[in-house]
Each structure stands twice: as C-alpha cells, then as structure tokens.
Design a protein around this motif. Structure first.
Motif, mmCIF file in Angstrom:
data_model
loop_
_atom_site.group_PDB
_atom_site.id
_atom_site.type_symbol
_atom_site.label_atom_id
_atom_site.label_comp_id
_atom_site.label_asym_id
_atom_site.label_seq_id
_atom_site.Cartn_x
_atom_site.Cartn_y
_atom_site.Cartn_z
ATOM 1 N N UNK A 1 -6.909 0.331 -12.227
ATOM 2 C CA UNK A 1 -5.870 -0.041 -11.271
ATOM 3 C C UNK A 1 -5.616 1.091 -10.281
ATOM 4 N N UNK A 2 -5.677 2.333 -10.766
ATOM 5 C CA UNK A 2 -5.473 3.491 -9.889
ATOM 6 C C UNK A 2 -6.531 3.529 -8.798
ATOM 7 N N UNK B 1 -1.769 9.190 -2.493
ATOM 8 C CA UNK B 1 -2.455 9.684 -1.306
ATOM 9 C C UNK B 1 -1.665 10.821 -0.655
ATOM 10 N N UNK B 2 -0.352 10.693 -0.645
ATOM 11 C CA UNK B 2 0.503 11.742 -0.094
ATOM 12 C C UNK B 2 0.329 13.046 -0.865
ATOM 13 N N UNK C 1 -6.080 2.382 -4.793
ATOM 14 C CA UNK C 1 -6.312 3.428 -3.797
ATOM 15 C C UNK C 1 -7.380 3.001 -2.798
ATOM 16 N N UNK C 2 -8.492 2.472 -3.299
ATOM 17 C CA UNK C 2 -9.569 2.036 -2.416
ATOM 18 C C UNK C 2 -9.101 0.919 -1.487
ATOM 19 N N UNK D 1 0.834 -1.201 0.000
ATOM 20 C CA UNK D 1 0.000 0.000 0.000
ATOM 21 C C UNK D 1 0.871 1.255 0.000
ATOM 22 N N UNK D 2 1.887 1.247 0.839
ATOM 23 C CA UNK D 2 2.755 2.410 1.012
ATOM 24 C C UNK D 2 3.534 2.733 -0.266
ATOM 25 N N UNK D 3 3.970 1.689 -0.973
ATOM 26 C CA UNK D 3 4.809 1.912 -2.137
ATOM 27 C C UNK D 3 4.021 2.086 -3.431
#
Length: 438
Positions: free
Chosen positions: A299-300, A259-260, A304-305, A251-253
């Motif tokens: 995919x985006x 999201x950032x 994200x969801x 999720x982070x990568x």
C-alpha cells in the motif's frame, strides 16, 4: 462466468501513467552522480494475514510463522535487497555503519521491522571494530518506528477525517461507480465461493494476496479459482491503490506526508531556503546523512507511485522498492524516480508527467507541490483547534465546550453557596447575661 476487462475500463478515466522500462545504474554518465537517496521498500514474502472462511489452508498448521509474518524466503529477499543497495550506494556509504550516514524507519509491524533488519544485514556486514562475535556475521542497527495509529508518514494509519470524507466522495463519482459495477460479477463469485460477503476491493485484495501466497508455497488452489486466478482478480485487486489516491486531495493527505519527509531531506542537503526546520539539531544530522530507508507495505509503494502518476496497475511485489534520488550533473541538481521490483532484474527508470527522466530539482519540487501538505494535521482535522499535547490527538470541540461550561457552572454553584451561607451566619455566637444583684 464471464468477467469484464477492468484494465480497459479504468483507462478511460485514469491519469496517464508513465512507466518507462529503461534500466538504470548509479554510474550512468547520462544521469549524473547520486548524492543522496530515499528508498521506500515493501516487506519480504509473508504468510497470509488471514484466510477466507472456506480456504482449505485456513489453519496455522500450514503457516507455522503465524498470520502475516515474514517467512525465511522473505528474510532472504530483504537480505538480497540490502546487498543490492550496498552496490548502488557503495560510493555514498562507508562499510562501517554510522548514524551520520543513514537513517532507517519502519512501520510498527513485525514483518516490516524484520524486513528492515534483514536488509540492513545485507547492507552492513560487520567489519573491524564492529565485529562483536566470531560466530555471528550480523550487527544490531537501530530501526525507528511509531505506533500505527500515530503514523501519518509511513503506515498512513493516523486518523484523518478529511481523507475519509474525500474517499467517500470519490467512490460516488460516476466513473468510479461504473468501475465498481464492472466488478459485480467477480464480487458475487467470490462471495459464493469464499464463505464471506465480498463487497469492496479491500476484500478482493486480501483474497488475491492469500491465493498468491498459497501458490508461492506450492499449495494447490481450489478448482473454483481457475476462472478468476490470476486474472481478473489480480487486476481488480491492483485498483485499490489507485482508488485510495485517486483525487489530488487523497494524494495530498495519504502519500503527501511521506513525499514531504523525503523531499525535506534533499532541501536540507542543498540548503533550500523554502524549508525551515523546527529542530535545528536534527536538521544538522540530516544534512550529514546520505540515505534514508523506509520499510513499508505494498500500500505504501502503490499509493506513492499513484500519487506521482506512475502506478501501472500491478501490485508491488515482495521486497520491491521505489528510489527517489538526488543527483548532481554538470554542477546542477536533478531528481530521478526508480522502481526496483526484483533482485534479478535491473531497476526501471520512471518519468513523472511534466518532466524528463532526469528531472531538474526545482521542476520536481514545483510538480509535486500540490500534493505536499503544509500542515497535515490541520488539513485532516479542519474543525479542531485544541490539541492534547500528551497524545497529539485532537479533543472534540463539543467535549471541550461541555468541559469548560461544566467548570464554570460548578464554580458559580460554589460561589452561590458560599454567599448563601455567609448570609445565614449568625451575627453573635452567644448573648452575655446580666449578673444577678447582690
């Protein structure tokens, strides 16, 4: 052929996805007033990116727009999305386009760039001084993009070795191995009838997408699809986004940079001291802006969801959108997450685990902090510390060592040769002869 219920299997090891089917409008007193918004949307209806080998429609004569291109239906879908966004953000945006109010980004793909332009055509009908033609009711509005292989935010295509390693680890987890085993019958069936070796869910997703598009074009599907379309292939294909962002590190990568980027907009708007921008001039412009649009892919949205633990294992449809909005109510700031999957249906208000529908700003920031990378590049390339400033891609450490070592060896060789020739140099170039006696 009997296929298993994949949804139930996934439920046993997945996080609890929260999908609240509650309609929401921008003037709802319970939710306060929207003061800024990020909108991530999928491109409109397209042609297949490719067909499987045995596909009866595997010929461009059936797809005059070309492979993976936006269709006229897709253009209209995005235009209608733009009209819907105009209604939602009419209190935020003036009718005259200005870069001080809105910023638009797209992946570097034809269908997403065209979708961005079509949605902007619906969002901003040219008025007054911006009418440049009596025949054309459209105006050019800038859409920003970068090459996919450099895009870590929206296309998620920039290289990230750490993500690849983590994804490999996830696929070896016992629960994922069991999930993939449950698809074996489906994979074998698809391999038998499509003419290609189907070994993973990426190919399943591509085949499902092709079949889905062909049905939207009223093309009759082959008889062998009757037992697998729309399900179980639809459900199996939808798992790909949950697997791509299954672990916190994934999720982070993968979705963390997007999201950032969105939350930094809100931090600048509110003067949040936790974010110090590098570019002060750009930061001043962002403070003025109110809406940020991102034109991406299924995919985006799916990634994200799922990164927010909101994915409901349904493929995001064409022209669907996720809205992350900053709201103000009773002097306090909140964030809402809304899913818009159709221009004919009201949007759904989502609730991220650990918060309420109207999530306090600080709580939302705290809940999402674990999946926000501090330095995405450094996390993706932990073994690289030297950068090529022209391409923003890392040099390989071994290559750098070889380069430096080779340079030193050449220098030492030249110095040694210089010293050698200095020693061989004669002390005199000629000998003076004595004159003859007279």
């Amino acid at each position: 052929m009997r296929f298993q219920n994949h949804g139930l299997i996934f439920f046993h090891f997945s996080l609890a996805f929260v999908f609240t089917k509650q309609t929401v409008s921008n003037d709802d007193d319970k939710l306060g007033t929207i003061v800024a918004a990020n909108v991530v949307f999928r491109h409109g209806h397209r042609t297949p990116t490719k067909c499987y080998p045995k596909d009866p429609y595997n010929n461009l004569s059936y797809w005059p727009e070309g492979w993976g291109e936006l269709t006229n239906i897709g253009k209209m879908q995005e235009y209608e999305l733009g009209r819907w966004l105009r209604q939602r953000f009419n209190h935020l945006l003036s009718e005259i386009y200005t870069r001080d109010e809105i910023h638009i980004v797209s992946t570097d793909v034809d269908r997403t760039l065209m979708s961005a332009e079509a949605s902007l055509a619906g969002l901003y009908l040219p008025k007054d001084s911006q009418r440049w033609s009596s025949d054309i009711k459209w105006q050019p509005i800038p859409v920003h993009t970068v090459p996919e292989h450099l895009d870590s935010i929206l296309a998620m295509g920039a290289p990230c070795p750490k993500y690849n390693l983590e994804s490999k680890r996830v696929m070896e987890l016992p629960q994922i191995v069991d999930l993939m085993a449950s698809f074996n019958d489906l994979l074998e069936y698809l391999t038998e009838h499509t003419g290609e070796k189907v070994t993973d869910l990426v190919k399943v997703q591509n085949i499902w997408s092709t079949l889905h598009i062909e049905t939207l074009h009223s093309y009759k599907l082959p008889e062998w699809t009757d037992t697998i379309y729309p399900n179980p292939i639809k459900t199996a294909a939808a798992h790909i986004y949950s697997l791509q962002t299954y672990s916190p590190e994934q999720k982070r990568l993968k979705s963390g940079p997007l999201l950032k980027d969105m939350l930094q907009h809100f931090k600048l708007k509110l003067g949040d001291s936790s974010y110090v921008p590098d570019n002060l001039e750009e930061a001043e412009l962002i403070k003025k802006q109110k809406v940020w649009l991102y034109s991406g892919h299924d995919e985006t949205l799916g990634s994200l969801l799922n990164s927010l633990n909101l994915y409901n294992l349904i493929n995001p449809p064409f022209a669907s959108a996720v809205l992350i909005e900053l709201r103000e109510k009773d002097g306090n700031n909140f964030i809402t997450v809304t899913y818009h999957n159709s221009t004919t249906e009201p949007p759904y208000l989502l609730t991220i685990p650990g918060c309420s529908e109207l999530c306090p700003y600080k709580t939302f920031i705290e809940l999402t902090h674990p999946i926000i990378p501090y330095d995405w590049f450094a996390e993706c390339h932990p073994s690289h510390r030297i950068y090529d400033l022209t391409t923003e891609l890392p040099y390989n450490s071994l290559a750098v060592f070889v380069m430096v070592t080779s340079t030193l060896l050449v220098f030492l060789l030249l110095a040694s040769m210089s010293i050698f020739w200095q020693k061989q140099k004669p002390t005199r170039f000629y000998r003076k002869l004595k004159p003859d006696s007279i």
